[in-house]
Scaffold this active site. Sequence first.
Site, PDB file in Angstrom:
ATOM      1  N   ALA A  72      -3.368  -2.498  -3.625  1.00  0.00           N
ATOM      2  CA  ALA A  72      -4.154  -1.659  -4.525  1.00  0.00           C
ATOM      3  C   ALA A  72      -5.352  -2.411  -5.089  1.00  0.00           C
ATOM      4  O   ALA A  72      -5.251  -3.574  -5.465  1.00  0.00           O
ATOM      5  CB  ALA A  72      -3.274  -1.162  -5.670  1.00  0.00           C
ATOM      6  N   CYS A  73      -6.475  -1.709  -5.137  1.00  0.00           N
ATOM      7  CA  CYS A  73      -7.676  -2.234  -5.788  1.00  0.00           C
ATOM      8  C   CYS A  73      -8.317  -1.085  -6.564  1.00  0.00           C
ATOM      9  O   CYS A  73      -7.802   0.028  -6.570  1.00  0.00           O
ATOM     10  CB  CYS A  73      -8.644  -2.836  -4.764  1.00  0.00           C
ATOM     11  SG  CYS A  73      -9.470  -1.657  -3.684  1.00  0.00           S
ATOM     12  N   GLY A  74      -9.437  -1.359  -7.180  1.00  0.00           N
ATOM     13  CA  GLY A  74     -10.093  -0.359  -8.019  1.00  0.00           C
ATOM     14  C   GLY A  74     -10.340   0.968  -7.339  1.00  0.00           C
ATOM     15  O   GLY A  74     -10.008   2.025  -7.862  1.00  0.00           O
TER      16      GLY A  74
ATOM     17  N   THR B  21     -11.971  -4.126  -1.379  1.00  0.00           N
ATOM     18  CA  THR B  21     -11.210  -5.360  -1.559  1.00  0.00           C
ATOM     19  C   THR B  21      -9.793  -5.232  -1.031  1.00  0.00           C
ATOM     20  O   THR B  21      -9.245  -6.204  -0.506  1.00  0.00           O
ATOM     21  CB  THR B  21     -11.199  -5.822  -3.034  1.00  0.00           C
ATOM     22  OG1 THR B  21     -10.641  -4.800  -3.847  1.00  0.00           O
ATOM     23  CG2 THR B  21     -12.590  -6.156  -3.505  1.00  0.00           C
TER      24      THR B  21
ATOM     25  N   LEU C 174      -5.794   1.578  -7.812  1.00  0.00           N
ATOM     26  CA  LEU C 174      -4.846   1.107  -8.823  1.00  0.00           C
ATOM     27  C   LEU C 174      -4.222   2.276  -9.590  1.00  0.00           C
ATOM     28  O   LEU C 174      -3.041   2.246  -9.913  1.00  0.00           O
ATOM     29  CB  LEU C 174      -5.537   0.144  -9.799  1.00  0.00           C
ATOM     30  CG  LEU C 174      -5.754  -1.266  -9.276  1.00  0.00           C
ATOM     31  CD1 LEU C 174      -6.702  -2.038 -10.184  1.00  0.00           C
ATOM     32  CD2 LEU C 174      -4.436  -1.997  -9.139  1.00  0.00           C
TER      33      LEU C 174
END
Length: 93
Positions: free
Chosen positions: A7-9, A14, A40
């Site tokens: 998970a990323c923004g 990423t 996220l």
Amino acid sequence: MKRILVACGNGIATSTVVASKIRDYASQNGVAVETNQCKLMEVTSKADQYDLLVTTGQFTGGEVSIPTIGALSLLTGIGEESTLSAILQALQQ
């Protein structure tokens, strides 16, 4: 096969880099993994379908019942080997 949620923004950039590094490292160490990516803010609704959560940002979306590892080092390169080892260890438990 172990399932990893990365998970990323935004669930795109990423997390793609991190997921690729995890797959490569796991493969080199003989561990079969499947990675999927998400934002996220989507983690709490998806985490129960996975064995491990790896995040590139601060996860504040609530409690999850799976091990969680912060992986900012996989983007910066500082402490990368330690993080990859921790991920592999979590998958082998």
